[in-house]
Design a protein around this motif. Structure first.
Motif, PDB file in Angstrom:
ATOM      1  N   ILE A  48     -26.032  12.221  16.013  1.00  0.00           N
ATOM      2  CA  ILE A  48     -25.393  11.409  15.112  1.00  0.00           C
ATOM      3  C   ILE A  48     -26.258  11.203  13.924  1.00  0.00           C
ATOM      4  O   ILE A  48     -25.686  11.092  12.817  1.00  0.00           O
ATOM      5  CB  ILE A  48     -24.693  10.017  15.768  1.00  0.00           C
ATOM      6  CG1 ILE A  48     -23.551  10.574  17.048  1.00  0.00           C
ATOM      7  CG2 ILE A  48     -24.504   9.196  14.813  1.00  0.00           C
ATOM      8  CD1 ILE A  48     -23.251   9.383  17.643  1.00  0.00           C
ATOM      9  N   LEU A  56     -20.382   9.812   8.227  1.00  0.00           N
ATOM     10  CA  LEU A  56     -20.363   9.284   9.749  1.00  0.00           C
ATOM     11  C   LEU A  56     -19.114   8.572   9.970  1.00  0.00           C
ATOM     12  O   LEU A  56     -18.570   7.925   9.060  1.00  0.00           O
ATOM     13  CB  LEU A  56     -21.548   8.270   9.818  1.00  0.00           C
ATOM     14  CG  LEU A  56     -21.801   8.318  11.353  1.00  0.00           C
ATOM     15  CD1 LEU A  56     -22.470   9.788  11.685  1.00  0.00           C
ATOM     16  CD2 LEU A  56     -23.304   7.514  11.460  1.00  0.00           C
ATOM     17  N   GLN A  59     -16.001   5.489  14.178  1.00  0.00           N
ATOM     18  CA  GLN A  59     -16.119   5.386  15.595  1.00  0.00           C
ATOM     19  C   GLN A  59     -17.501   5.873  15.850  1.00  0.00           C
ATOM     20  O   GLN A  59     -18.170   5.164  16.918  1.00  0.00           O
ATOM     21  CB  GLN A  59     -15.123   6.562  16.224  1.00  0.00           C
ATOM     22  CG  GLN A  59     -14.499   6.043  17.404  1.00  0.00           C
ATOM     23  CD  GLN A  59     -13.699   7.176  18.156  1.00  0.00           C
ATOM     24  OE1 GLN A  59     -13.226   7.918  17.065  1.00  0.00           O
ATOM     25  NE2 GLN A  59     -13.272   7.218  19.070  1.00  0.00           N
ATOM     26  N   ASP A  60     -17.975   6.819  15.408  1.00  0.00           N
ATOM     27  CA  ASP A  60     -19.612   7.115  15.740  1.00  0.00           C
ATOM     28  C   ASP A  60     -20.433   5.874  15.374  1.00  0.00           C
ATOM     29  O   ASP A  60     -21.440   5.585  16.101  1.00  0.00           O
ATOM     30  CB  ASP A  60     -20.020   8.416  14.900  1.00  0.00           C
ATOM     31  CG  ASP A  60     -19.286   9.552  15.662  1.00  0.00           C
ATOM     32  OD1 ASP A  60     -19.031   9.598  16.532  1.00  0.00           O
ATOM     33  OD2 ASP A  60     -19.470  10.587  14.998  1.00  0.00           O
ATOM     34  N   LYS A  61     -20.270   5.250  14.454  1.00  0.00           N
ATOM     35  CA  LYS A  61     -21.212   4.181  13.911  1.00  0.00           C
ATOM     36  C   LYS A  61     -21.251   3.014  14.816  1.00  0.00           C
ATOM     37  O   LYS A  61     -21.950   2.624  15.165  1.00  0.00           O
ATOM     38  CB  LYS A  61     -20.839   3.692  12.536  1.00  0.00           C
ATOM     39  CG  LYS A  61     -21.350   4.450  11.137  1.00  0.00           C
ATOM     40  CD  LYS A  61     -21.181   3.703  10.161  1.00  0.00           C
ATOM     41  CE  LYS A  61     -21.442   4.378   8.883  1.00  0.00           C
ATOM     42  NZ  LYS A  61     -20.215   4.418   8.063  1.00  0.00           N
ATOM     43  N   TRP A  63     -20.146   3.460  18.010  1.00  0.00           N
ATOM     44  CA  TRP A  63     -20.795   3.640  19.175  1.00  0.00           C
ATOM     45  C   TRP A  63     -22.255   3.709  19.225  1.00  0.00           C
ATOM     46  O   TRP A  63     -22.887   3.219  19.829  1.00  0.00           O
ATOM     47  CB  TRP A  63     -20.383   5.392  19.513  1.00  0.00           C
ATOM     48  CG  TRP A  63     -20.858   5.619  20.879  1.00  0.00           C
ATOM     49  CD1 TRP A  63     -20.518   5.667  22.183  1.00  0.00           C
ATOM     50  CD2 TRP A  63     -22.306   6.306  20.943  1.00  0.00           C
ATOM     51  NE1 TRP A  63     -21.167   6.025  23.053  1.00  0.00           N
ATOM     52  CE2 TRP A  63     -22.283   6.459  22.325  1.00  0.00           C
ATOM     53  CE3 TRP A  63     -22.940   6.924  20.237  1.00  0.00           C
ATOM     54  CZ2 TRP A  63     -23.359   7.412  22.674  1.00  0.00           C
ATOM     55  CZ3 TRP A  63     -24.423   7.763  20.788  1.00  0.00           C
ATOM     56  CH2 TRP A  63     -24.321   7.803  21.848  1.00  0.00           C
ATOM     57  N   VAL A 111     -18.541   8.643  24.157  1.00  0.00           N
ATOM     58  CA  VAL A 111     -19.054   9.702  23.239  1.00  0.00           C
ATOM     59  C   VAL A 111     -18.897  11.224  23.756  1.00  0.00           C
ATOM     60  O   VAL A 111     -18.497  12.067  23.032  1.00  0.00           O
ATOM     61  CB  VAL A 111     -20.433   9.303  22.886  1.00  0.00           C
ATOM     62  CG1 VAL A 111     -21.467   9.940  23.759  1.00  0.00           C
ATOM     63  CG2 VAL A 111     -20.897   9.812  21.437  1.00  0.00           C
ATOM     64  N   LYS A 114     -15.501  12.150  23.054  1.00  0.00           N
ATOM     65  CA  LYS A 114     -15.269  12.419  21.587  1.00  0.00           C
ATOM     66  C   LYS A 114     -15.911  13.791  21.263  1.00  0.00           C
ATOM     67  O   LYS A 114     -15.410  14.578  20.504  1.00  0.00           O
ATOM     68  CB  LYS A 114     -15.809  11.440  20.842  1.00  0.00           C
ATOM     69  CG  LYS A 114     -15.405  11.518  19.274  1.00  0.00           C
ATOM     70  CD  LYS A 114     -15.578   9.953  18.644  1.00  0.00           C
ATOM     71  CE  LYS A 114     -14.874  10.219  17.228  1.00  0.00           C
ATOM     72  NZ  LYS A 114     -15.854  11.067  16.643  1.00  0.00           N
ATOM     73  N   HIS A 115     -17.076  14.107  21.531  1.00  0.00           N
ATOM     74  CA  HIS A 115     -18.073  15.125  21.194  1.00  0.00           C
ATOM     75  C   HIS A 115     -18.008  16.106  22.030  1.00  0.00           C
ATOM     76  O   HIS A 115     -18.557  17.040  21.685  1.00  0.00           O
ATOM     77  CB  HIS A 115     -19.418  14.492  20.691  1.00  0.00           C
ATOM     78  CG  HIS A 115     -19.423  13.525  19.622  1.00  0.00           C
ATOM     79  ND1 HIS A 115     -19.394  13.982  18.289  1.00  0.00           N
ATOM     80  CD2 HIS A 115     -19.443  12.029  19.530  1.00  0.00           C
ATOM     81  CE1 HIS A 115     -19.462  12.893  17.756  1.00  0.00           C
ATOM     82  NE2 HIS A 115     -19.324  11.777  18.424  1.00  0.00           N
TER      83      HIS A 115
END
Length: 118
Positions: A48, A56, A59-61, A63, A111, A114-115
């Motif tokens: 990330i 970015l 959602q990633d932020k 997380w 995560v 999601k990834h």
């Protein structure tokens, strides 16, 4: 950075496992599991971290921030554990690590889903 917090924590937890602590079997297992999860999270955070901030997604932020928060909670628990372990029955600490394990696993699942990180 987000990655820094966990990177610092990994050797600390490792120390708990190799140190001369009279760890309850359950606690030891919890710490080993936690360590595994954190290593995976750390790898995810590094990934990330390679994305330019403006690319970015929120959602990633979120997380990454949650992970950073969690790493402080875990570090705090480890420090308290280290302070208390010298005069305390090891059993007292089992629940602490179990709870952390639950939180960490839940966060990691977010995560991973999601990834698709294995």
């Amino acid at each position: 950075s987000n990655a820094g917090a966990i990177a610092k924590l990994i050797p600390k937890l490792g120390e708990l496992l190799v140190g001369e602590y009279k760890l309850h079997k359950g606690v030891k297992k919890n710490i080993e599991d936690l360590l595994k999860e954190l290593k995976t999270m750390n790898a995810a955070l590094i990934k990330i971290g390679e994305v330019p901030p403006d690319q970015l997604d929120s959602q990633d932020k979120l997380w990454a921030d949650e992970v950073r928060e969690l790493s402080y909670v875990i570090e705090d628990a480890v420090d308290k554990f280290l302070v208390r372990v010298h005069g305390v029955e090891p059993d007292d600490n089992t629940n602490g690590f179990k709870g952390l394990m639950k939180r960490t696993t839940k966060l990691l699942k977010k995560v991973v889903d999601k990834h698709g990180i294995a």
